[in-house]
Design a protein around this motif. Structure first.
Motif, PDB file in Angstrom:
ATOM      1  N   PRO A   1       0.695  -1.148  -0.056  1.00 41.06           N
ATOM      2  CA  PRO A   1       0.081   0.055  -0.006  1.00 41.06           C
ATOM      3  C   PRO A   1       0.815   1.200   0.105  1.00 41.06           C
ATOM      4  O   PRO A   1       2.082   1.219   0.507  1.00 41.06           O
ATOM      5  CB  PRO A   1      -0.725  -0.299   1.488  1.00 41.06           C
ATOM      6  CG  PRO A   1      -0.819  -1.644   1.647  1.00 41.06           C
ATOM      7  CD  PRO A   1       0.451  -2.072   1.350  1.00 41.06           C
TER       8      PRO A   1
ATOM      9  N   ARG B   1      -7.632  -2.152  -7.516  1.00 41.61           N
ATOM     10  CA  ARG B   1      -7.766  -0.904  -6.813  1.00 41.61           C
ATOM     11  C   ARG B   1      -8.288  -0.906  -5.428  1.00 41.61           C
ATOM     12  O   ARG B   1      -9.163  -1.847  -5.242  1.00 41.61           O
ATOM     13  CB  ARG B   1      -8.560   0.007  -7.884  1.00 41.61           C
ATOM     14  CG  ARG B   1      -7.707   0.210  -9.166  1.00 41.61           C
ATOM     15  CD  ARG B   1      -6.682   0.818  -9.238  1.00 41.61           C
ATOM     16  NE  ARG B   1      -6.142   1.243 -10.580  1.00 41.61           N
ATOM     17  CZ  ARG B   1      -5.164   0.497 -11.066  1.00 41.61           C
ATOM     18  NH1 ARG B   1      -4.673  -0.539 -10.313  1.00 41.61           N
ATOM     19  NH2 ARG B   1      -4.453   0.934 -12.245  1.00 41.61           N
ATOM     20  N   ASP B   2      -8.203   0.344  -4.973  1.00 39.61           N
ATOM     21  CA  ASP B   2      -8.877   0.493  -3.523  1.00 39.61           C
ATOM     22  C   ASP B   2     -10.040   1.177  -3.676  1.00 39.61           C
ATOM     23  O   ASP B   2     -10.189   2.205  -4.252  1.00 39.61           O
ATOM     24  CB  ASP B   2      -7.751   1.060  -2.568  1.00 39.61           C
ATOM     25  CG  ASP B   2      -8.218   1.339  -1.297  1.00 39.61           C
ATOM     26  OD1 ASP B   2      -9.402   1.276  -0.833  1.00 39.61           O
ATOM     27  OD2 ASP B   2      -7.588   1.721  -0.257  1.00 39.61           O
TER      28      ASP B   2
ATOM     29  N   GLY C   1      -9.048   6.136   1.702  1.00 44.25           N
ATOM     30  CA  GLY C   1      -9.150   4.453   1.015  1.00 44.25           C
ATOM     31  C   GLY C   1      -9.486   3.784   2.150  1.00 44.25           C
ATOM     32  O   GLY C   1      -9.236   3.871   3.409  1.00 44.25           O
ATOM     33  N   TYR C   2      -9.465   2.492   1.851  1.00 52.16           N
ATOM     34  CA  TYR C   2      -9.877   1.412   2.930  1.00 52.16           C
ATOM     35  C   TYR C   2      -8.512   0.631   3.431  1.00 52.16           C
ATOM     36  O   TYR C   2      -8.749  -0.132   4.052  1.00 52.16           O
ATOM     37  CB  TYR C   2     -10.931   0.481   2.494  1.00 52.16           C
ATOM     38  CG  TYR C   2     -12.438   1.189   2.476  1.00 52.16           C
ATOM     39  CD1 TYR C   2     -12.595   2.232   3.167  1.00 52.16           C
ATOM     40  CD2 TYR C   2     -13.360   0.647   1.511  1.00 52.16           C
ATOM     41  CE1 TYR C   2     -13.966   2.586   3.133  1.00 52.16           C
ATOM     42  CE2 TYR C   2     -14.576   1.276   1.377  1.00 52.16           C
ATOM     43  CZ  TYR C   2     -14.921   2.142   2.448  1.00 52.16           C
ATOM     44  OH  TYR C   2     -16.401   2.784   2.058  1.00 52.16           O
TER      45      TYR C   2
ATOM     46  N   ARG D   1      -7.641  -1.573   1.327  1.00 54.96           N
ATOM     47  CA  ARG D   1      -7.809  -3.275   0.768  1.00 54.96           C
ATOM     48  C   ARG D   1      -8.239  -2.867  -0.718  1.00 54.96           C
ATOM     49  O   ARG D   1      -8.928  -2.080  -1.197  1.00 54.96           O
ATOM     50  CB  ARG D   1      -9.105  -3.837   1.599  1.00 54.96           C
ATOM     51  CG  ARG D   1      -9.804  -4.939   0.668  1.00 54.96           C
ATOM     52  CD  ARG D   1      -8.988  -6.043   1.175  1.00 54.96           C
ATOM     53  NE  ARG D   1     -10.028  -7.472   0.728  1.00 54.96           N
ATOM     54  CZ  ARG D   1     -10.015  -7.837  -0.298  1.00 54.96           C
ATOM     55  NH1 ARG D   1      -9.431  -7.376  -1.650  1.00 54.96           N
ATOM     56  NH2 ARG D   1     -10.533  -9.062  -0.700  1.00 54.96           N
ATOM     57  N   GLY D   2      -7.418  -3.895  -1.626  1.00 54.66           N
ATOM     58  CA  GLY D   2      -7.742  -3.728  -3.036  1.00 54.66           C
ATOM     59  C   GLY D   2      -8.548  -4.671  -3.469  1.00 54.66           C
ATOM     60  O   GLY D   2      -8.683  -6.012  -2.915  1.00 54.66           O
TER      61      GLY D   2
ATOM     62  N   VAL E   1      -3.456   0.691  -3.824  1.00 54.35           N
ATOM     63  CA  VAL E   1      -4.127   0.575  -2.755  1.00 54.35           C
ATOM     64  C   VAL E   1      -3.571   1.549  -1.637  1.00 54.35           C
ATOM     65  O   VAL E   1      -2.373   1.706  -1.580  1.00 54.35           O
ATOM     66  CB  VAL E   1      -3.808  -0.983  -2.262  1.00 54.35           C
ATOM     67  CG1 VAL E   1      -4.832  -1.219  -1.026  1.00 54.35           C
ATOM     68  CG2 VAL E   1      -4.491  -1.896  -3.291  1.00 54.35           C
ATOM     69  N   SER E   2      -4.256   2.045  -0.831  1.00 53.63           N
ATOM     70  CA  SER E   2      -4.095   2.848   0.033  1.00 53.63           C
ATOM     71  C   SER E   2      -3.376   2.403   1.230  1.00 53.63           C
ATOM     72  O   SER E   2      -3.968   1.361   1.789  1.00 53.63           O
ATOM     73  CB  SER E   2      -5.318   3.824   0.461  1.00 53.63           C
ATOM     74  OG  SER E   2      -6.106   3.236   1.267  1.00 53.63           O
TER      75      SER E   2
ATOM     76  N   ASN F   1      -4.103   3.358   4.997  1.00 48.94           N
ATOM     77  CA  ASN F   1      -4.745   4.344   5.369  1.00 48.94           C
ATOM     78  C   ASN F   1      -4.779   4.760   6.942  1.00 48.94           C
ATOM     79  O   ASN F   1      -5.430   5.303   7.800  1.00 48.94           O
ATOM     80  CB  ASN F   1      -6.367   4.028   5.004  1.00 48.94           C
ATOM     81  CG  ASN F   1      -6.879   2.947   5.909  1.00 48.94           C
ATOM     82  OD1 ASN F   1      -6.025   2.187   6.396  1.00 48.94           O
ATOM     83  ND2 ASN F   1      -8.245   2.394   5.660  1.00 48.94           N
TER      84      ASN F   1
END
Length: 328
Positions: free
Chosen positions: A128, A221-222, A253-254, A256-257, A291-292, A294
């Motif tokens: 991430p 992608r997230d 973002g969450y 999670r991708g 993906v973040s 976060n």
């Protein structure tokens, strides 16, 4: 509670932020030039002025409504278009934002929340992606947003205004109460495209690339629910008000991708329809995964996602798509 001006408040994300602000008890005035937004998307509890953000009369709106904070969503957002028409993006995003920031400073606005993007990272070295990762945009859209972040940083160092830049990952879904959703024609976002296919607006969904370095070969992608994103803006505003000398840059973002095929599987599950998928070549500049990380937003704000479930995001997007179909 604060008096907040929302630019681009007739658009997709902006209209959801307006709902979140109003539901939290803030006073809201929306300015939007309606080039891509819809006047009907602005909640009736908000004041609405049809105006571009670079208009000098923005200062009159700020004064007339006693605006203390600005949430800035107005701008152009289609990445491929930014490559073919870069000057449009530097005008609509960078130059217009510069004028808006100047209006805010001149009028004495204290807080500024900016709609930024994960496109500021370009193709990340590590996923991430953290906020301190290198910012190397690979298209004019990402660069136009990064330039605005830089302007905000420099402005906050010179004037009594603080800011928060939220770097969005892939925004999707719609208001769970059915009050707003993504309504723009010709949208390019995967979940929007997929629910259009599920409701018969499109015949198929194109999958761009099947040879990425991901478990199933399609891009990861997230995805963040638009109402969770709107809630993050409200919490960010409270943080800026509580600490007037603090500036924030945070991923939204969450962490999670999901791959393209996982998203399409979710749409099939929710709709009980099998959408036709057509494999096509990669688009230039698409990273394997974005993906973040976060942790910063979770540590900084009381914000906690309420809709961090892929099927829920798809369900809300689908419900809105059906509402649009009924409207004709």
């Amino acid at each position: 509670m604060a008096s907040v001006m929302v630019t681009g408040g007739a658009g997709y994300i902006g209209s959801h932020a307006v709902l979140a602000l109003l539901d939290a008890g803030h006073q809201v005035v929306v300015i939007d030039n309606l080039v891509t937004g819809f006047a009907w998307a602005v909640d009736r509890r908000a004041a609405f002025v049809e105006m571009a953000v670079e208009d000098d009369r923005v200062r009159d709106v700020i004064a007339g409504h006693g605006v203390e904070a600005i949430m800035h969503f107005a701008g152009s957002v289609v990445v491929p278009e930014s490559v073919s028409d870069p000057l449009k993006y530097y005008r609509n995003n960078t130059a217009a934002s510069r004028t808006l920031i100047e209006s805010a400073v001149t009028a004495g606005v204290k807080h500024f929340i900016f709609s930024s993007t994960a496109a500021t990272y370009g193709i990340p070295d590590v996923v991430p992606v953290r906020e301190d990762s290198p910012t190397r945009p690979i298209n004019p859209y990402g660069m136009s947003k990064l330039m605005t972040e830089i302007m905000l940083k420099d402005t906050a160092a010179a004037h009594p205004i603080n800011y928060c830049a939220l770097r969005y990952f892939n925004v999707a879904g719609a208001d769970p109460q059915g009050r707003s959703g993504q309504s723009t024609a010709g949208a390019t976002h995967l979940i929007k495209v997929a629910v259009e296919a599920a409701t018969g607006k499109r015949g198929h969904v194109a999958v761009f690339g099947s040879d990425f370095a991901t478990p199933d070969g399609t891009g990861v992608r997230d995805y963040i629910h638009v109402s969770d994103l709107a809630a993050a803006h409200v919490d960010a505003l409270a943080a800026l008000i509580a600490e007037p000398t603090r500036n924030l840059t945070m991923n939204a973002g969450y962490g999670r991708g999901y791959s393209v095929l996982e998203v399409l599987d979710a749409v099939d599950r929710v709709t009980n329809i099998t959408i036709e998928r057509r494999m096509e070549g990669r688009r230039a500049g698409d990273p394997d995964a974005l993906v973040s990380d976060n942790r910063r937003i979770l540590e900084t704000l009381p914000w906690r996602p309420r809709y961090a479930d892929l099927d829920r995001i798809v369900s809300d997007a689908l419900a809105w798509e059906r509402t649009l179909a009924e409207r004709g």
